[in-house]
Write a protein that holds these residues in place. Structure first.
Motif, PDB file in Angstrom:
ATOM      1  N   THR A  44       0.983  -1.189   0.022  1.00 13.86           N
ATOM      2  CA  THR A  44      -0.065   0.004  -0.197  1.00 13.86           C
ATOM      3  C   THR A  44       0.975   1.114   0.034  1.00 13.86           C
ATOM      4  O   THR A  44       1.965   1.582   0.733  1.00 13.86           O
ATOM      5  N   CYS A 185       3.694   0.453   2.816  1.00 15.87           N
ATOM      6  CA  CYS A 185       3.649  -0.441   3.504  1.00 15.87           C
ATOM      7  C   CYS A 185       3.811  -1.931   2.750  1.00 15.87           C
ATOM      8  O   CYS A 185       2.739  -2.025   1.939  1.00 15.87           O
ATOM      9  N   GLN A 188       1.048  -5.389   3.097  1.00 12.34           N
ATOM     10  CA  GLN A 188      -0.049  -5.028   3.692  1.00 12.34           C
ATOM     11  C   GLN A 188      -1.154  -4.428   2.435  1.00 12.34           C
ATOM     12  O   GLN A 188      -0.397  -3.493   1.714  1.00 12.34           O
ATOM     13  N   TYR A 190      -3.736  -1.946   2.757  1.00 11.37           N
ATOM     14  CA  TYR A 190      -4.417  -1.158   3.809  1.00 11.37           C
ATOM     15  C   TYR A 190      -5.556  -0.320   3.088  1.00 11.37           C
ATOM     16  O   TYR A 190      -5.069   0.189   1.912  1.00 11.37           O
ATOM     17  N   THR A 191      -6.661  -0.296   3.595  1.00 11.56           N
ATOM     18  CA  THR A 191      -7.636   0.786   2.924  1.00 11.56           C
ATOM     19  C   THR A 191      -7.239   2.039   3.404  1.00 11.56           C
ATOM     20  O   THR A 191      -6.713   2.374   4.242  1.00 11.56           O
ATOM     21  N   ASN A 194      -7.004   3.649   7.094  1.00 12.20           N
ATOM     22  CA  ASN A 194      -6.074   3.542   7.883  1.00 12.20           C
ATOM     23  C   ASN A 194      -4.884   4.673   7.929  1.00 12.20           C
ATOM     24  O   ASN A 194      -4.279   4.686   8.750  1.00 12.20           O
ATOM     25  N   LEU A 214       0.641   0.955  12.274  1.00  8.08           N
ATOM     26  CA  LEU A 214       0.760   0.366  11.083  1.00  8.08           C
ATOM     27  C   LEU A 214       1.866  -0.710  10.870  1.00  8.08           C
ATOM     28  O   LEU A 214       2.955  -0.387  11.610  1.00  8.08           O
TER      29      LEU A 214
END
Length: 255
Positions: A44, A185, A188, A190-191, A194, A214
């Protein structure tokens, strides 16, 4: 604090102290060669961006990895006929894959506004439409093109190769403007929630959240630009610092 829309402030919550000015006239950019990833098929990217120049006709690179003309992956403001659209574009003919990614239908060219851009690569996802995603200010916009990678397709970004922030490898196509809270990240998907949230008092305003909890992964980084003597410093704890090219301490900003 960095929030949207422009000229609107909301008190409280997570405070961002600094941004970094990327001056295209100085040919300013940062770079880092990644190591072995936690997961090349899942990552991400998140950042807050404010443009200094618009409608120049040339693309402006935000973050990318470039091997050669056969393999590259760009997150950028597009140029040419698609100028001022935001685009995430993966091209890897060397790996036998087809071009894929997202290009917005709308134009993003307000130099007074901060834009939060979040890109998710998760090619191992069983749902094809969730394998490559682009969010602007917390939502998925309409796209003029939206092509997803094949299952388990390796990304060019997050390979053990050189990556650039604010330019392409040559270097060229410099970003002009400000960046803040630039985060990657590794491993991961992540949306955007986050990294940002809607303000409780002004629910149309998208603003940053504290990312300290995170998981960043082996190639992950968090550039907060709070050290004017070391603007490429990674504060994620992973030690993945970026090399600065043509920056000065005065490029640290409070916008």
């Amino acid at each position: 604090m960095i929030i949207l829309p422009a000229n609107t402030l909301a008190a409280g919550g997570y405070e961002v102290d600094n941004s970094c000015r990327f001056n295209s006239a100085d040919s300013a950019y940062m770079h880092r060669t990644f190591g072995t990833p936690t997961n090349v098929d899942k990552w991400t990217f998140s950042g807050w961006f404010k443009r200094g120049k618009v409608s120049t006709g040339a693309a402006m690179k935000l973050f990318n990895a470039y091997v050669d003309g056969n393999a590259y992956h760009m997150i950028q403001w597009s140029g040419g006929d698609g100028a001022d659209k935001i685009n995430c574009y993966d091209h890897d003919t060397s790996g036998g894959t087809v071009d894929n990614g997202q290009t917005t239908s709308g134009l993003y060219r307000d130099p007074a506004s901060w834009y939060h851009i979040c890109v998710i690569w998760d090619s191992g996802n069983a749902t094809a439409t969730l394998r490559s995603r682009l969010f602007i200010n917390g939502v998925e916009p309409s796209f003029s093109s939206d092509d997803n990678p094949s299952a388990n397709q390796d990304s060019v970004i997050n390979r053990a190769i050189a990556h650039q922030l604010g330019a392409v490898q040559t270097p060229a196509q410099y970003f002009d403007g400000y960046m803040a809270e630039v985060i990657f990240c590794d491993g991961q998907a992540y949306t955007p929630d986050n990294f940002g949230e809607y303000d409780s008092d002004s629910p149309t305003i998208w603003k940053p959240k504290d990312p300290s909890g995170l998981t960043f992964g082996d190639n992950g980084f968090w550039l907060d630009f709070e050290d004017s003597a070391d603007l490429g410093k990674d504060v994620s704890g992973e030690g993945n610092h970026f090399t600065e090219v043509n920056f000065a301490a005065t490029d640290q900003a409070v916008d």
